[in-house]
Motif scaffolding. Structure first.
Motif, mmCIF file in Angstrom:
data_model
loop_
_atom_site.group_PDB
_atom_site.id
_atom_site.type_symbol
_atom_site.label_atom_id
_atom_site.label_comp_id
_atom_site.label_asym_id
_atom_site.label_seq_id
_atom_site.Cartn_x
_atom_site.Cartn_y
_atom_site.Cartn_z
ATOM 1 N N MET A 1 7.432 13.865 45.735
ATOM 2 C CA MET A 1 7.898 12.924 46.756
ATOM 3 C C MET A 1 7.811 11.506 46.215
ATOM 4 S SD MET A 1 6.426 14.313 50.386
ATOM 5 C CE MET A 1 4.711 14.197 49.891
ATOM 6 N N VAL A 2 8.645 10.619 46.758
ATOM 7 C CA VAL A 2 8.621 9.216 46.354
ATOM 8 C C VAL A 2 9.248 8.386 47.475
ATOM 9 C CG1 VAL A 2 10.866 9.317 45.191
ATOM 10 C CG2 VAL A 2 9.172 7.629 44.463
ATOM 11 N N PHE A 3 8.724 7.171 47.666
ATOM 12 C CA PHE A 3 9.320 6.233 48.618
ATOM 13 C C PHE A 3 10.390 5.403 47.910
ATOM 14 C CE2 PHE A 3 5.631 6.918 51.353
ATOM 15 C CZ PHE A 3 6.214 6.866 52.619
ATOM 16 N N GLY A 4 11.430 5.044 48.677
ATOM 17 C CA GLY A 4 12.446 4.153 48.152
ATOM 18 C C GLY A 4 11.928 2.734 48.048
ATOM 19 N N THR A 5 12.704 1.833 47.431
ATOM 20 C CA THR A 5 12.253 0.450 47.255
ATOM 21 C C THR A 5 12.158 -0.294 48.584
ATOM 22 O OG1 THR A 5 14.567 -0.143 46.818
ATOM 23 C CG2 THR A 5 13.156 0.266 44.912
ATOM 24 N N ASP A 6 12.826 0.207 49.630
ATOM 25 C CA ASP A 6 12.719 -0.451 50.939
ATOM 26 C C ASP A 6 11.406 -0.130 51.639
ATOM 27 O OD1 ASP A 6 13.052 2.183 51.669
ATOM 28 O OD2 ASP A 6 14.960 1.883 52.738
ATOM 29 N N GLY A 7 10.643 0.824 51.059
ATOM 30 C CA GLY A 7 9.343 1.177 51.637
ATOM 31 C C GLY A 7 9.440 2.061 52.853
ATOM 32 N N SER A 45 10.893 16.547 39.896
ATOM 33 C CA SER A 45 10.467 15.165 39.680
ATOM 34 C C SER A 45 11.459 14.195 40.299
ATOM 35 C CB SER A 45 10.347 14.864 38.175
ATOM 36 O OG SER A 45 9.427 15.718 37.555
ATOM 37 N N LEU A 46 10.923 13.108 40.851
ATOM 38 C CA LEU A 46 11.736 12.040 41.426
ATOM 39 C C LEU A 46 11.203 10.693 40.962
ATOM 40 C CD1 LEU A 46 11.966 13.286 45.136
ATOM 41 C CD2 LEU A 46 13.799 13.404 43.420
ATOM 42 N N ALA A 47 12.096 9.724 40.790
ATOM 43 C CA ALA A 47 11.678 8.363 40.434
ATOM 44 C C ALA A 47 12.658 7.385 41.043
ATOM 45 C CB ALA A 47 11.626 8.192 38.918
ATOM 46 N N VAL A 48 12.140 6.216 41.441
ATOM 47 C CA VAL A 48 12.974 5.176 42.040
ATOM 48 C C VAL A 48 12.953 3.947 41.154
ATOM 49 C CG1 VAL A 48 13.195 3.593 43.988
ATOM 50 C CG2 VAL A 48 12.703 5.992 44.401
ATOM 51 N N SER A 49 14.134 3.377 40.881
ATOM 52 C CA SER A 49 14.238 2.155 40.095
ATOM 53 C C SER A 49 13.756 0.980 40.937
ATOM 54 C CB SER A 49 15.688 1.926 39.675
ATOM 55 O OG SER A 49 15.846 0.630 39.151
ATOM 56 N N PRO A 50 12.800 0.186 40.430
ATOM 57 C CA PRO A 50 12.238 -0.897 41.239
ATOM 58 C C PRO A 50 13.246 -1.960 41.651
ATOM 59 C CG PRO A 50 10.877 -0.433 39.311
ATOM 60 C CD PRO A 50 12.165 0.298 39.126
ATOM 61 N N ARG A 65 19.874 13.779 37.622
ATOM 62 C CA ARG A 65 20.952 13.112 38.360
ATOM 63 C C ARG A 65 20.509 11.722 38.792
ATOM 64 N NH1 ARG A 65 25.395 16.075 39.924
ATOM 65 N NH2 ARG A 65 25.277 18.345 39.599
ATOM 66 N N LEU A 66 21.458 10.788 38.728
ATOM 67 C CA LEU A 66 21.250 9.431 39.216
ATOM 68 C C LEU A 66 22.009 9.255 40.527
ATOM 69 C CD1 LEU A 66 21.553 7.076 36.085
ATOM 70 C CD2 LEU A 66 19.552 7.427 37.526
ATOM 71 N N TRP A 67 21.331 8.623 41.508
ATOM 72 C CA TRP A 67 21.915 8.401 42.826
ATOM 73 C C TRP A 67 21.724 6.938 43.225
ATOM 74 C CZ3 TRP A 67 23.035 13.324 45.273
ATOM 75 C CH2 TRP A 67 22.420 14.425 44.672
ATOM 76 N N LYS A 68 22.653 6.408 43.950
ATOM 77 C CA LYS A 68 22.383 5.175 44.673
ATOM 78 C C LYS A 68 21.416 5.521 45.798
ATOM 79 C CE LYS A 68 25.027 1.912 42.836
ATOM 80 N NZ LYS A 68 24.441 0.636 42.312
ATOM 81 N N ALA A 69 20.360 4.732 45.915
ATOM 82 C CA ALA A 69 19.299 5.089 46.861
ATOM 83 C C ALA A 69 19.814 5.167 48.293
ATOM 84 C CB ALA A 69 18.160 4.088 46.767
ATOM 85 N N ASP A 100 11.648 1.975 33.834
ATOM 86 C CA ASP A 100 10.798 0.845 33.462
ATOM 87 C C ASP A 100 10.758 -0.128 34.629
ATOM 88 O OD1 ASP A 100 13.404 -0.218 33.218
ATOM 89 O OD2 ASP A 100 12.729 -1.649 31.717
ATOM 90 N N SER A 101 9.918 -1.174 34.535
ATOM 91 C CA SER A 101 9.694 -2.084 35.667
ATOM 92 C C SER A 101 10.949 -2.858 36.046
ATOM 93 C CB SER A 101 8.555 -3.059 35.343
ATOM 94 O OG SER A 101 8.864 -3.810 34.171
ATOM 95 N N ALA A 102 11.867 -3.063 35.099
ATOM 96 C CA ALA A 102 13.096 -3.790 35.404
ATOM 97 C C ALA A 102 14.196 -2.872 35.900
ATOM 98 C CB ALA A 102 13.576 -4.553 34.168
ATOM 99 N N GLY A 103 13.981 -1.572 35.781
ATOM 100 C CA GLY A 103 14.976 -0.620 36.244
ATOM 101 C C GLY A 103 16.134 -0.423 35.299
ATOM 102 N N GLY A 104 16.034 -0.957 34.099
ATOM 103 C CA GLY A 104 17.138 -0.855 33.150
ATOM 104 C C GLY A 104 17.014 0.281 32.164
ATOM 105 N N LEU A 105 15.894 1.004 32.179
ATOM 106 C CA LEU A 105 15.675 2.118 31.269
ATOM 107 C C LEU A 105 15.217 3.338 32.057
ATOM 108 C CD1 LEU A 105 13.691 0.387 28.362
ATOM 109 C CD2 LEU A 105 16.069 1.169 28.251
#
Length: 607
Positions: A1-7, A45-50, A65-69, A100-105
């Motif tokens: 599980m993971v929360f989106g950047t909107d919290g 596994s799930l990950a959200v770009s910051p 797969r990459l998704w728009k959140a 990565d922290s910038a979301g570019g990698l």
């Protein structure tokens, strides 16, 4: 599980391949959103770009797969390693992909293609840049990866993470971990530190927030904290490249106020000036070294003024080696030469007189054109070393007693060694060299059948002799009047894989011991009471170590690590104990203390 950047948006992967979503803006009344569909296997596994508003998902079949959140349709599909249970058990994957922290990698495990063993589970690193999320660009291709030079993970990757303020990446694999560093300037990935924890079930590996030099690794033995400030060997106080050759040896000595280190490199011998206060090493000289069989040793004189090393030369199509004596004040200049017929198998300086022992043999039996012998040389004038005597035996290892009266050597196992069926083990033989022109046999110890080789060392005061053989037995004898006294104290450690070294004060013994089925690790034993030796501490394991030595002050232990270099470890017991206490805390609670030691006040070792 993971929360989106909107919290507020919560994502959860399912065994059916769906990604469920909830709006948690009002925790008392969760609102179910439409699920994301696209995977055909379990989403592990799930990950959200910051900062990019992206969600990455990985399934056990290796699909990423990459998704728009905020969308419901994948914008890109990538290929990573499928998940298989690692060798330590069915650890469920938790975070096998990471931004990565910038979301570019985006990082994920990428398996090595065309595996010979379909059940093998060792993953490379796959890395994509996300300048255009619809067309990610792979920096480390799965078919090229960074697998050369031992940079692959040792087992299936179960988690992956970036450091928050750098491009350092860590993967948890099996019981250990592996790091890489991405550099924007060269658009390349460099292998970093790694560690394998044998017999330990692995969990998540994460960097301490805001600190790329501290790593947290969860295991079934607790959470470990690793210092990565020395990227070549975490935990060591220093590291000296380049990589020594196979079987590379080292020698340490003080020359005035300088600490000198000599060691065998890959086709090259090195002499370095060490500054341990600032953890620097200054190369003083290099020489072309023979192969691992023709030149097997290098040595500094006890006063640090002379270096003895083997150097190759060619005569027609044949390659030979000679032994040279050099002044460490001007190491590029050769003072004297000692001719050898076969090669340089072992070297030893007398601690009390200008005497050098040379074992003339080649590790390849067929490459010994003449009988293998040990010779003694007077080197009072190193420009003209003078041959004193010859001992007709093969010395697989040489060492003088601290008073210089005895020369000890390993001799071959007895019997038909070609058929690998010796009738007796190797002979450890001591020779009286009070008169080096006329050495005479003194005591000897014949090791049991089944023993192939052994290593030995004298305690600096000469009153204790240690012998460690390849059956894994450490023997300790008292020494009186240059003789071994009584039956030895025996300790079973595990198969020998390197030399022995006493600390200058004689209270500690360093050795190379097995760690698991395949790895080795340096260990330090407390031998202040020779009747009851105890393991004091040990260093991280690796595939092989070739040599080790304490610095003259006993504060640092230098260890030659295969395919890497020389690690420098803090060997002061009080420092080691403090580090352990900081990592694990007190091993006994006050309640347990009262239970087992009710008559004594609570005094835990870490307080």
């Amino acid at each position: 599980m993971v929360f989106g950047t909107d919290g507020n948006t919560l994502f959860a992967g399912t065994s059916a391949g769906e990604i469920l979503r909830w709006d948690t803006g009002d925790p008392t009344a969760l609102h179910t959103l439409s699920p994301l569909r696209g995977h055909s296997k379990q989403v592990d596994s799930l990950a959200v770009s910051p900062k990019r508003g992206l969600l990455a998902s990985a399934s056990v079949d290796g699909q990423v797969r990459l998704w728009k959140a905020t969308g419901t349709t994948p914008v890109a599909t990538l290929r990573a390693a499928p998940y298989t249970s690692d060798s330590f058990g069915p650890i469920r994957p938790v975070h096998r992909i990471a931004f990565d922290s910038a979301g570019g990698l985006l990082a994920a495990p990428a398996e090595e293609p065309k595996k010979k063993d379909p059940l093998a589970s060792s993953d490379d690193l796959a890395l994509w840049t996300l300048d255009d999320p619809r067309a990610p660009r792979q920096v480390v291709a799965a078919d090229k990866g960074v697998s050369s030079g031992g940079t692959r993970c040792s087992d299936s990757v179960t988690s992956m993470a970036f450091a928050s303020k750098s491009k350092r990446i860590v993967a948890s694999c099996g019981g250990g971990w592996k790091t890489w560093i991405y550099t924007y300037g060269t658009d390349a990935v460099l292998p970093g530190a790694q560690n394998t924890i044998n017999g330990s079930h692995g969990g998540v590996a994460l960097f301490v927030p805001g600190n790329a030099e501290q790593l947290l690794k969860a295991t079934d033995r607790g959470v470990q904290v690793w210092d990565l400030s020395n990227g070549a060997q975490p935990g060591a106080v220093g590291f000296i490249p380049p990589a020594p050759g196979t079987g590379g040896q080292l020698s340490l000595a003080m020359s005035g106020k300088r600490l000198l280190l000599a060691y065998q490199g890959v086709g090259m011998n090195w002499l370095r000036d060490l500054d341990l206060r600032h953890l620097r090493s200054n190369p003083l000289a290099t020489t072309v070294a023979p192969d691992m069989f023709t030149g097997q040793d290098i040595a500094l004189s006890p006063d640090g003024k002379l270096l003895a090393d083997a150097e190759v030369y060619k005569q027609g199509k044949e390659t030979y080696a000679n032994l040279f004596l050099r002044s460490t004040a001007s190491p590029k200049q050769k003072l004297g030469m000692i001719e050898v017929n076969n090669g340089v198998g072992a070297l030893a300086y007398s601690p009390t007189k200008p005497l050098l022992a040379v074992s003339d043999y080649n590790g390849l039996v067929a490459s010994n054109p003449k009988p293998q012998v040990v010779r003694l040389y007077d080197i009072a004038d190193p420009r003209h070393p003078r041959h004193l005597s010859t001992i007709k035996t093969t010395g697989y290892g040489l060492g003088f007693s601290p008073d210089g009266s005895s020369l000890v050597m390993n001799e071959a196992a007895k019997g038909d060694t070609k058929a690998a069926r010796p009738t007796a083990g190797p002979l450890v033989h001591s020779w009286d060299v009070t008169d080096p022109a006329h050495p005479s046999a003194s005591w000897s110890v014949r090791l049991p059948t089944g023993t192939d080789y052994a290593q030995f060392a004298f305690r600096p005061d000469g009153k204790l002799f240690a012998l460690y053989d390849d059956t894994g037995t450490l023997r300790l004898w008292d020494v009186r009047r240059d003789r071994l006294v009584g039956p030895p104290v025996k300790v079973s450690i595990g198969r020998l894989d390197g030399p022995l070294a006493f600390s200058p004060d004689g209270t500690r013994l360093a050795l190379i011991a097995p760690s698991g089925d395949y790895d080795r690790r340096p260990e330090v034993w407390d031998v202040s009471d020779p009747d009851s030796p105890t393991r004091q501490f040990y260093m991280p394991a690796a595939s092989a170590f070739y040599s080790l030595a304490f610095t003259p002050d006993g504060k640092t232990l230098a260890v030659v690590r295969a395919s890497a270099g020389i690690d420098l470890w803090d060997a002061e017991p009080q420092h080691v104990i403090a580090d352990l206490c900081n990592a694990v805390g007190d091993p006994i609670s006050e309640q347990d203390w009262k239970k087992y030691l009710p008559d004594r006040p609570y005094q835990p070792p870490c307080q």
